[in-house]
Structures are given as structure tokens and as C-alpha cells.
Scaffold this motif. Sequence first.
Motif, PDB file in Angstrom:
ATOM      1  N   ALA A  64       0.807  -1.218   0.000  1.00  0.00           N
ATOM      2  CA  ALA A  64       0.000   0.000   0.000  1.00  0.00           C
ATOM      3  C   ALA A  64       0.839   1.266   0.000  1.00  0.00           C
ATOM      4  CB  ALA A  64      -0.938   0.000   1.208  1.00  0.00           C
ATOM      5  N   ASP A  65       2.056   1.178   0.500  1.00  0.00           N
ATOM      6  CA  ASP A  65       2.906   2.374   0.637  1.00  0.00           C
ATOM      7  C   ASP A  65       4.339   2.040   0.228  1.00  0.00           C
ATOM      8  OD1 ASP A  65       3.679   4.953   1.268  1.00  0.00           O
ATOM      9  OD2 ASP A  65       4.010   4.495   3.395  1.00  0.00           O
ATOM     10  N   PRO A  66       4.576   1.834  -1.062  1.00  0.00           N
ATOM     11  CA  PRO A  66       5.913   1.410  -1.492  1.00  0.00           C
ATOM     12  C   PRO A  66       6.955   2.513  -1.312  1.00  0.00           C
ATOM     13  CG  PRO A  66       4.246   0.990  -3.185  1.00  0.00           C
ATOM     14  CD  PRO A  66       3.634   1.905  -2.187  1.00  0.00           C
ATOM     15  N   GLY A  67       8.090   2.150  -0.791  1.00  0.00           N
ATOM     16  CA  GLY A  67       9.232   3.063  -0.803  1.00  0.00           C
ATOM     17  C   GLY A  67       9.988   2.912  -2.112  1.00  0.00           C
ATOM     18  N   LEU A  68      11.201   3.453  -2.164  1.00  0.00           N
ATOM     19  CA  LEU A  68      12.015   3.347  -3.368  1.00  0.00           C
ATOM     20  C   LEU A  68      13.188   2.409  -3.141  1.00  0.00           C
ATOM     21  CD1 LEU A  68      12.241   6.972  -4.818  1.00  0.00           C
ATOM     22  CD2 LEU A  68      10.403   5.276  -4.992  1.00  0.00           C
ATOM     23  N   LEU A  69      13.514   1.661  -4.186  1.00  0.00           N
ATOM     24  CA  LEU A  69      14.716   0.831  -4.204  1.00  0.00           C
ATOM     25  C   LEU A  69      15.757   1.566  -5.037  1.00  0.00           C
ATOM     26  CD1 LEU A  69      13.102  -2.663  -4.953  1.00  0.00           C
ATOM     27  CD2 LEU A  69      13.729  -1.715  -2.721  1.00  0.00           C
ATOM     28  N   TYR A  70      16.813   2.025  -4.414  1.00  0.00           N
ATOM     29  CA  TYR A  70      17.885   2.699  -5.147  1.00  0.00           C
ATOM     30  C   TYR A  70      18.817   1.622  -5.693  1.00  0.00           C
ATOM     31  CZ  TYR A  70      16.004   6.622  -2.485  1.00  0.00           C
ATOM     32  OH  TYR A  70      15.160   7.566  -1.934  1.00  0.00           O
ATOM     33  N   ASP A  71      18.312   0.929  -6.711  1.00  0.00           N
ATOM     34  CA  ASP A  71      18.985  -0.263  -7.234  1.00  0.00           C
ATOM     35  C   ASP A  71      19.997   0.125  -8.310  1.00  0.00           C
ATOM     36  OD1 ASP A  71      16.799   0.569  -8.768  1.00  0.00           O
ATOM     37  OD2 ASP A  71      16.357  -1.442  -9.500  1.00  0.00           O
ATOM     38  N   TYR A  72      20.914   1.002  -7.930  1.00  0.00           N
ATOM     39  CA  TYR A  72      22.020   1.424  -8.790  1.00  0.00           C
ATOM     40  C   TYR A  72      23.149   1.848  -7.867  1.00  0.00           C
ATOM     41  CZ  TYR A  72      19.094   5.632  -7.961  1.00  0.00           C
ATOM     42  OH  TYR A  72      18.301   6.603  -7.404  1.00  0.00           O
ATOM     43  N   TYR A  73      24.312   2.061  -8.437  1.00  0.00           N
ATOM     44  CA  TYR A  73      25.449   2.440  -7.599  1.00  0.00           C
ATOM     45  C   TYR A  73      26.380   3.349  -8.391  1.00  0.00           C
ATOM     46  CZ  TYR A  73      27.838  -1.262 -10.208  1.00  0.00           C
ATOM     47  OH  TYR A  73      28.346  -2.043 -11.210  1.00  0.00           O
ATOM     48  N   GLY A  74      27.161   4.149  -7.662  1.00  0.00           N
ATOM     49  CA  GLY A  74      28.163   4.990  -8.288  1.00  0.00           C
ATOM     50  C   GLY A  74      27.643   6.319  -8.810  1.00  0.00           C
ATOM     51  N   PHE A  75      26.451   6.717  -8.406  1.00  0.00           N
ATOM     52  CA  PHE A  75      25.882   7.981  -8.870  1.00  0.00           C
ATOM     53  C   PHE A  75      26.022   9.049  -7.785  1.00  0.00           C
ATOM     54  CE2 PHE A  75      23.870   4.797 -11.564  1.00  0.00           C
ATOM     55  CZ  PHE A  75      23.971   5.392 -12.816  1.00  0.00           C
ATOM     56  N   PRO A  76      25.818  10.327  -8.124  1.00  0.00           N
ATOM     57  CA  PRO A  76      25.967  11.402  -7.132  1.00  0.00           C
ATOM     58  C   PRO A  76      25.017  11.237  -5.954  1.00  0.00           C
ATOM     59  CG  PRO A  76      25.882  12.293  -9.359  1.00  0.00           C
ATOM     60  CD  PRO A  76      25.530  10.846  -9.476  1.00  0.00           C
ATOM     61  N   PRO A  77      25.368  11.791  -4.795  1.00  0.00           N
ATOM     62  CA  PRO A  77      24.533  11.646  -3.586  1.00  0.00           C
ATOM     63  C   PRO A  77      23.063  11.995  -3.772  1.00  0.00           C
ATOM     64  CG  PRO A  77      26.657  12.561  -2.991  1.00  0.00           C
ATOM     65  CD  PRO A  77      26.647  12.479  -4.494  1.00  0.00           C
ATOM     66  N   PRO A  85       6.438   9.353  -3.854  1.00  0.00           N
ATOM     67  CA  PRO A  85       5.492   8.825  -2.860  1.00  0.00           C
ATOM     68  C   PRO A  85       4.125   8.450  -3.414  1.00  0.00           C
ATOM     69  CG  PRO A  85       5.575  11.212  -2.712  1.00  0.00           C
ATOM     70  CD  PRO A  85       6.595  10.818  -3.763  1.00  0.00           C
ATOM     71  N   ALA A  86       4.080   7.845  -4.586  1.00  0.00           N
ATOM     72  CA  ALA A  86       2.791   7.413  -5.131  1.00  0.00           C
ATOM     73  C   ALA A  86       2.212   6.298  -4.269  1.00  0.00           C
ATOM     74  CB  ALA A  86       2.969   6.914  -6.565  1.00  0.00           C
ATOM     75  N   PRO A  87       0.897   6.273  -4.112  1.00  0.00           N
ATOM     76  CA  PRO A  87       0.290   5.176  -3.349  1.00  0.00           C
ATOM     77  C   PRO A  87       0.352   3.865  -4.119  1.00  0.00           C
ATOM     78  CG  PRO A  87      -1.407   6.558  -4.340  1.00  0.00           C
ATOM     79  CD  PRO A  87      -0.097   7.247  -4.599  1.00  0.00           C
ATOM     80  N   GLY A  88       0.386   2.765  -3.374  1.00  0.00           N
ATOM     81  CA  GLY A  88       0.265   1.460  -3.995  1.00  0.00           C
ATOM     82  C   GLY A  88      -1.176   1.197  -4.417  1.00  0.00           C
ATOM     83  N   ALA A  89      -1.439  -0.032  -4.856  1.00  0.00           N
ATOM     84  CA  ALA A  89      -2.765  -0.355  -5.397  1.00  0.00           C
ATOM     85  C   ALA A  89      -3.134  -1.780  -4.990  1.00  0.00           C
ATOM     86  CB  ALA A  89      -2.766  -0.190  -6.910  1.00  0.00           C
ATOM     87  N   ILE A  90      -3.588  -1.928  -3.759  1.00  0.00           N
ATOM     88  CA  ILE A  90      -3.885  -3.256  -3.224  1.00  0.00           C
ATOM     89  C   ILE A  90      -5.013  -3.939  -3.991  1.00  0.00           C
ATOM     90  CG2 ILE A  90      -4.699  -4.530  -1.208  1.00  0.00           C
ATOM     91  CD1 ILE A  90      -1.847  -3.588  -0.923  1.00  0.00           C
ATOM     92  N   ALA A  91      -6.104  -3.221  -4.229  1.00  0.00           N
ATOM     93  CA  ALA A  91      -7.230  -3.826  -4.939  1.00  0.00           C
ATOM     94  C   ALA A  91      -6.830  -4.236  -6.351  1.00  0.00           C
ATOM     95  CB  ALA A  91      -8.410  -2.859  -4.977  1.00  0.00           C
ATOM     96  N   LEU A  92      -6.024  -3.420  -7.010  1.00  0.00           N
ATOM     97  CA  LEU A  92      -5.565  -3.762  -8.348  1.00  0.00           C
ATOM     98  C   LEU A  92      -4.634  -4.964  -8.312  1.00  0.00           C
ATOM     99  CD1 LEU A  92      -5.452  -3.217 -11.356  1.00  0.00           C
ATOM    100  CD2 LEU A  92      -3.689  -1.493 -10.929  1.00  0.00           C
ATOM    101  N   ALA A  93      -3.809  -5.073  -7.282  1.00  0.00           N
ATOM    102  CA  ALA A  93      -2.944  -6.244  -7.143  1.00  0.00           C
ATOM    103  C   ALA A  93      -3.791  -7.514  -7.062  1.00  0.00           C
ATOM    104  CB  ALA A  93      -2.065  -6.103  -5.910  1.00  0.00           C
TER     105      ALA A  93
END
Length: 266
Positions: A64-77, A85-93
Motif C-alpha cells: 500500500a505504501d511502497p518506498g524506493l529501491l535505489y537499485d544502482y550504484y556509483g551515482f551522485p549523492p 510517494p505514489a500510493p500502492g494499489a492493493i485492490a488492483l494487485a
Amino acid sequence: MQALTAPALYSPHGGGPLPLLGDAGHTRLIKFLSAVTQHFATPAAILVISAHWEEPVPTIQRNADPGLLYDYYGFPPPSYDLQYPAPGAIALADRLLELLTEAGIAAQVDATRGFDHGAFVPLSLMYPAARVPCLQLSLRADLHPVEHIQLGRALAPLRHENVLVLGSGSSFHNMQAFKDGDTGVEACAAFDQWLSETCCGADMQATADALADWQAAPHARYAHPREEHLLPLHVCFGTALPGGTTGERIFAGDVMGYPMSAFLWS
């Protein structure tokens, strides 16, 4: 009131967080993603198939409240302070699980996964207010092209419920080529032209057959040494079956020195 029919869009998402940092190599892609929503009505929700999530069976983000996965490396801070902060979609899931089950496709849910950069980078440009509910669906780890077309076919009813299907990948994805420079631009362009002719062809069955055998395309394995960035396109195409419209090439531009394309099935 009858629900709107949303399109399926396959688009490059660029290199890691670079489009959100204003990288010069992404200028045309940034402009495209920032304006592409003018082509269709605001969806009720967005389903993202990202190149950056693979599971043994299709897996549905049920958070319902997904955070972010910073699934990369070596980029600026600042790359690690980005928010979406988009809402998730439980009913759609739950609806998605129902559709896959009805189609005989084994699936599972993940209640903790956040948005990877294949989702939050393009969405930040497309819908910066982050108000439209979003969820992700993984690729199959076997990367089988026909199975991903069938996956899209099972998802087709969602489009008639005003759910935008976003296939987030890249029509060219050769990491070594990006490091080496533009020595393979002609080969990339040949594959890109094949992809455009294939997706925009009038014969949907011929398109399905060609995408199933995509490795026979000119310079296919140069363009995609591994096909995870291509297969979200197969899912998008599958949502147009049966009896849907052919694809439209709505972006053709240089990204990081290589020609790339985006396609819309409306």
C-alpha cells in the motif's frame, strides 16, 4: 459509466537515475517522458513491468505504501535522496492475481517490495505529482518471449478498466557498448528499425511471430546481450491481443549516444 481504455506504453527509462538529474545524454528522453501523458487521459492506476525485477513466476507488488529501491550504484549523492510517494494499489494487485490465475499463469505477491528505478524514474517525469496509484509486476526469470506475450494477453482486461500498462526497459541495452562509445551505432540503428517495422506492422500475428523469434533480428544480440530490457515490450504488445490496434512509434531519439524508440498501443 463505461471505463476509459488506457494504452500500453513501452519506453526507455534511461541510465539509472540520470534522467532525473538532467543528464545531457538524456535530453530527448526527458522531454518525451515529460510530455507523453498528453497522448492519453489520466489513468485510474498504473501497472509497471520493469526490466529490473525478475522472479521465477510473475510476482505482483502488493504494497500500500511502497518506498524506493535505489537499485544502482556509483551515482551522485542526490540520486539516493530521490522520492516518489505514489500510493500502492492493493485492490488492483488482487485483480491482477485473479486475471493471471484465470489465464492459468502461476503467480505470487510480494507485500514488501518498493518501486525500483525502472518504475520511479519514468513515473517521476510522467506524473510528477505522484498521485496515481501504482504497482509493479515482475518479469519471469526464464525470459521466455512467448510467455511474456501471453502474460500481456492476460493483462489486457486491465486496459479496459483504465489501467495504464507501462513497459519500462530500453530498445537498446548493451552496457559494454555504452562504455566503449558509439562504435556500434549502425548496428543499434538496424535493430531499432527492425523493431519499429515489427511493432508497427498491420499483421498482429506476424508481429507476434517476429517478437517470439526476436533473436533472428539484425544485430539482436548486440542490441540485447541479455533481453530483460526488451521483454517489457512483449508484455505491452500482448495486451493488444486479440484484435487490438497495432503499435505506434511515438519516440525515436538519441539516448546516451544510441538510437532508441518507444511504442504505444492505444
